[in-house]
Design an enzyme around this catalytic site. Structure first.
Site, mmCIF file in Angstrom:
data_model
loop_
_atom_site.group_PDB
_atom_site.id
_atom_site.type_symbol
_atom_site.label_atom_id
_atom_site.label_comp_id
_atom_site.label_asym_id
_atom_site.label_seq_id
_atom_site.Cartn_x
_atom_site.Cartn_y
_atom_site.Cartn_z
ATOM 1 N N SER A 1 -13.398 -13.427 -19.320
ATOM 2 C CA SER A 1 -14.108 -12.656 -18.305
ATOM 3 C C SER A 1 -15.159 -13.478 -17.554
ATOM 4 O O SER A 1 -15.388 -13.243 -16.371
ATOM 5 C CB SER A 1 -14.699 -11.372 -18.887
ATOM 6 O OG SER A 1 -15.777 -11.667 -19.715
ATOM 7 N N LYS B 1 -17.970 -13.048 -32.807
ATOM 8 C CA LYS B 1 -17.413 -12.835 -31.464
ATOM 9 C C LYS B 1 -18.094 -13.765 -30.460
ATOM 10 O O LYS B 1 -17.455 -14.306 -29.559
ATOM 11 C CB LYS B 1 -17.602 -11.359 -31.065
ATOM 12 C CG LYS B 1 -17.114 -11.009 -29.660
ATOM 13 C CD LYS B 1 -15.686 -10.556 -29.646
ATOM 14 C CE LYS B 1 -15.038 -10.479 -28.269
ATOM 15 N NZ LYS B 1 -15.518 -9.422 -27.397
ATOM 16 N N ALA C 1 -9.262 -6.083 -21.140
ATOM 17 C CA ALA C 1 -8.966 -5.147 -20.053
ATOM 18 C C ALA C 1 -9.457 -5.716 -18.739
ATOM 19 O O ALA C 1 -10.401 -6.503 -18.714
ATOM 20 C CB ALA C 1 -9.661 -3.810 -20.324
ATOM 21 N N ASN D 1 -20.748 -7.441 -24.888
ATOM 22 C CA ASN D 1 -20.679 -8.704 -25.609
ATOM 23 C C ASN D 1 -22.082 -9.223 -25.902
ATOM 24 O O ASN D 1 -23.072 -8.711 -25.384
ATOM 25 C CB ASN D 1 -19.896 -9.734 -24.785
ATOM 26 C CG ASN D 1 -18.405 -9.668 -25.103
ATOM 27 O OD1 ASN D 1 -18.019 -9.365 -26.231
ATOM 28 N ND2 ASN D 1 -17.569 -9.964 -24.114
ATOM 29 N N ALA E 1 -13.890 -2.000 -16.682
ATOM 30 C CA ALA E 1 -12.668 -2.295 -17.441
ATOM 31 C C ALA E 1 -12.731 -1.684 -18.847
ATOM 32 O O ALA E 1 -11.897 -0.850 -19.224
ATOM 33 C CB ALA E 1 -12.471 -3.810 -17.503
ATOM 34 N N GLU F 1 -22.176 -13.271 -17.185
ATOM 35 C CA GLU F 1 -22.991 -12.989 -18.376
ATOM 36 C C GLU F 1 -23.399 -14.320 -19.046
ATOM 37 O O GLU F 1 -23.184 -14.513 -20.246
ATOM 38 C CB GLU F 1 -22.212 -12.098 -19.353
ATOM 39 C CG GLU F 1 -22.039 -10.669 -18.858
ATOM 40 C CD GLU F 1 -21.311 -9.784 -19.866
ATOM 41 O OE1 GLU F 1 -20.200 -10.157 -20.297
ATOM 42 O OE2 GLU F 1 -21.848 -8.722 -20.206
ATOM 43 N N GLY G 1 -21.087 3.181 -16.929
ATOM 44 C CA GLY G 1 -20.424 1.908 -16.612
ATOM 45 C C GLY G 1 -18.923 1.975 -16.815
ATOM 46 O O GLY G 1 -18.369 1.252 -17.647
ATOM 47 N N ASN H 1 -16.705 -16.209 -27.543
ATOM 48 C CA ASN H 1 -17.097 -16.013 -26.144
ATOM 49 C C ASN H 1 -17.863 -17.206 -25.577
ATOM 50 O O ASN H 1 -17.680 -17.565 -24.417
ATOM 51 C CB ASN H 1 -17.967 -14.756 -26.009
ATOM 52 C CG ASN H 1 -17.156 -13.492 -26.076
ATOM 53 O OD1 ASN H 1 -15.947 -13.499 -25.867
ATOM 54 N ND2 ASN H 1 -17.798 -12.394 -26.394
HETATM 55 N N1 LIG Z 1 -13.177 -6.738 -19.924
HETATM 56 C C1 LIG Z 1 -12.914 -7.225 -21.127
HETATM 57 O O1 LIG Z 1 -11.790 -7.646 -21.415
HETATM 58 C C2 LIG Z 1 -13.979 -7.214 -22.200
HETATM 59 C C3 LIG Z 1 -13.586 -7.394 -23.537
HETATM 60 C C4 LIG Z 1 -14.550 -7.355 -24.531
HETATM 61 C C5 LIG Z 1 -15.885 -7.168 -24.201
HETATM 62 N N2 LIG Z 1 -16.250 -7.024 -22.886
HETATM 63 C C6 LIG Z 1 -17.668 -6.792 -22.617
HETATM 64 O O2 LIG Z 1 -17.834 -5.419 -22.285
HETATM 65 C C7 LIG Z 1 -18.912 -5.245 -21.338
HETATM 66 C C8 LIG Z 1 -18.363 -4.547 -20.092
HETATM 67 O O3 LIG Z 1 -17.434 -5.453 -19.475
HETATM 68 P P1 LIG Z 1 -16.354 -5.003 -18.401
HETATM 69 O O4 LIG Z 1 -15.370 -6.105 -18.321
HETATM 70 O O5 LIG Z 1 -15.889 -3.628 -18.682
HETATM 71 O O6 LIG Z 1 -17.261 -5.004 -17.082
HETATM 72 P P2 LIG Z 1 -16.904 -4.366 -15.645
HETATM 73 O O7 LIG Z 1 -15.444 -4.184 -15.489
HETATM 74 O O8 LIG Z 1 -17.656 -5.186 -14.662
HETATM 75 O O9 LIG Z 1 -17.550 -2.918 -15.735
HETATM 76 C C9 LIG Z 1 -18.933 -2.690 -15.712
HETATM 77 C C10 LIG Z 1 -19.136 -1.364 -15.046
HETATM 78 O O10 LIG Z 1 -20.521 -1.040 -15.094
HETATM 79 C C11 LIG Z 1 -20.830 -0.423 -13.861
HETATM 80 N N3 LIG Z 1 -22.270 -0.391 -13.659
HETATM 81 C C12 LIG Z 1 -23.120 -1.433 -13.468
HETATM 82 N N4 LIG Z 1 -24.381 -0.971 -13.319
HETATM 83 C C13 LIG Z 1 -24.312 0.376 -13.417
HETATM 84 C C14 LIG Z 1 -25.265 1.406 -13.344
HETATM 85 N N5 LIG Z 1 -26.556 1.156 -13.110
HETATM 86 N N6 LIG Z 1 -24.849 2.697 -13.476
HETATM 87 C C15 LIG Z 1 -23.542 2.972 -13.702
HETATM 88 N N7 LIG Z 1 -22.585 2.042 -13.776
HETATM 89 C C16 LIG Z 1 -22.971 0.749 -13.641
HETATM 90 C C17 LIG Z 1 -20.070 -1.234 -12.846
HETATM 91 O O11 LIG Z 1 -20.024 -0.550 -11.625
HETATM 92 P P3 LIG Z 1 -19.337 -1.141 -10.286
HETATM 93 O O12 LIG Z 1 -17.935 -0.621 -10.335
HETATM 94 O O13 LIG Z 1 -20.168 -0.530 -9.215
HETATM 95 O O14 LIG Z 1 -19.419 -2.635 -10.379
HETATM 96 C C18 LIG Z 1 -18.736 -1.329 -13.564
HETATM 97 O O15 LIG Z 1 -17.979 -0.162 -13.330
HETATM 98 C C19 LIG Z 1 -19.427 -6.665 -21.072
HETATM 99 O O16 LIG Z 1 -20.511 -6.966 -21.908
HETATM 100 C C20 LIG Z 1 -18.225 -7.560 -21.414
HETATM 101 O O17 LIG Z 1 -18.598 -8.870 -21.777
HETATM 102 C C21 LIG Z 1 -15.328 -7.027 -21.879
#
Ligand SMILES: NC(=O)c1ccc[n+]([C@@H]2O[C@H](COP(=O)([O-])OP(=O)(O)OC[C@H]3O[C@@H](n4cnc5c(N)ncnc54)[C@H](OP(=O)(O)O)[C@@H]3O)[C@@H](O)[C@H]2O)c1
Length: 292
Positions: free
Chosen positions: A244, A175, A124, A98, A11, A256, A8, A179
């Site tokens: 997010s 957290k 991010a 999260n 971000a 989410e 995954g 959220n």
């Molecule tokens: N972003 C923030 O600021 C932040 C901060 C703290 C916590 N979080 C938490 O961290 C977690 C990730 O968030 P994020 O913002 O990084 O999400 P994101 O940007 O949507 O990234 C998720 C990634 O997972 C990939 N993915 C989904 N299914 C997959 C699979 N079967 N195999 C491989 N890759 C797969 C997606 O691919 P695609 O590119 O194809 O969509 C995407 O690249 C969440 O729980 C979020 O709540 C985020």
């Protein structure tokens, strides 16, 4: 040299993978849904360009020393498809997501002893699949045990701040308190500045109190004055900050909802604790998502 697979690379995953690459000590492989040429990450410490190996088919996955999962919570089943190959030799599987149900989400796929829940605080955003902006310090917290300390060691020498706690449950619930209240912005499609409104401020505190009541019933411990602290942090944030779930709704992406609010309603029901604010938020957001 640790072999690390990151499932995954969005971000959070992109930021974490890029920092791990900078150590020069690890062999990082990205497990993605589509081919990626490389990662370009703007961080508060400068730009990183990383070219880790990329796999796009779980059938290609072979055993590694560590698996880090950073998909959205609702993509757990898809992420799990990678784990059969990657964790076949018993590698720890760190869940960088999260919510408070890291273990529950992956219990069907990985033995409990291999799971390492992570409280992740890493602001991010992706501007395209290979460009990511890390908007502030990356901080993670894990349980203080052998695997948790192993996770901390992976990041030695990077500015990613990873610490251990004897009480991860309280850390993830704390957290969640923040959220869960972010749903107000998602419903309004208004950034953090909205929280200067007195009525919305009261609503935020009421939602946090619901989360705390359920968290306490689950065994979490909170400091005094948490609702007021969270409101103050929102009011002190840059007024145009977009959380997010708000960003996901605005972009028409899945949200989410269950991991951030549904869980409060579900667990509240189990404990006989009413959670009307979260219940209404879930009902409204799910109806909006269905009607999209
Ligand atoms: N972003 C923030 O600021 C932040 C901060 C703290 C916590 N979080 C938490 O961290 C977690 C990730 O968030 P994020 O913002 O990084 O999400 P994101 O940007 O949507 O990234 C998720 C990634 O997972 C990939 N993915 C989904 N299914 C997959 C699979 N079967 N195999 C491989 N890759 C797969 C997606 O691919 P695609 O590119 O194809 O969509 C995407 O690249 C969440 O729980 C979020 O709540 C985020």
């Amino acid at each position: 040299m640790a072999r690390i697979a990151l499932v995954g690379p969005g971000a959070v995953g992109g930021v974490i993978a890029a920092w791990l690459e900078t150590t020069g000590r690890h062999r990082v492989t990205l497990c993605a849904r589509r081919p990626l040429g490389g990662l370009h990450v703007e961080t508060p410490h400068g730009s990183i360009t990383a070219k880790p190996a990329v796999l796009t088919d779980p059938a290609q996955a072979t055993p590694v020393d560590w698996v880090l999962v950073a998909t959205k919570a609702y993509d757990a089943a898809g992420a799990a498809a990678w784990l059969k190959g990657l964790a076949a030799e018993g590698a720890p599987v760190a869940i960088l997501q999260n919510g408070v149900e890291h273990r529950e989400r992956f219990a069907a796929y990985v033995p409990a002893a291999q799971l390492v829940p992570v409280m992740v605080d890493c602001p991010a955003e992706r501007t395209d699949p290979t460009h990511i902006r890390q908007r502030g310090p990356a901080r993670m917290v894990v349980q203080d045990d052998a695997r948790g300390r192993g996770f901390v060691a992976l990041f030695a020498g990077t500015p990613v701040e990873v610490s251990v706690t004897p009480d991860l449950k309280s850390a993830v619930w704390r957290k969640l308190c923040l959220n869960s209240s972010g749903v107000i912005n998602a419903l309004l499609l208004q950034p953090t500045a909205a929280m200067h409104d007195e009525q919305l401020g009261d609503l935020l505190k009421a939602m946090v109190r619901e989360c705390m009541a359920v968290g306490r019933a689950e065994g979490a411990v909170f400091e005094e004055g948490l609702p007021e602290k969270i409101l103050a942090s929102q009011r002190a944030a840059p007024p145009d900050s977009v959380n997010s779930i708000h960003a996901d709704r605005a972009a028409g992406r899945p949200m989410e909802i269950d991991a951030r609010n549904g869980v409060i309603v579900r667990l509240g029901r189990e404990h006989g604790i009413p959670t009307p604010y979260n219940q209404m938020a879930v009902a409204l957001l799910e109806a909006m998502a269905r009607g999209k």
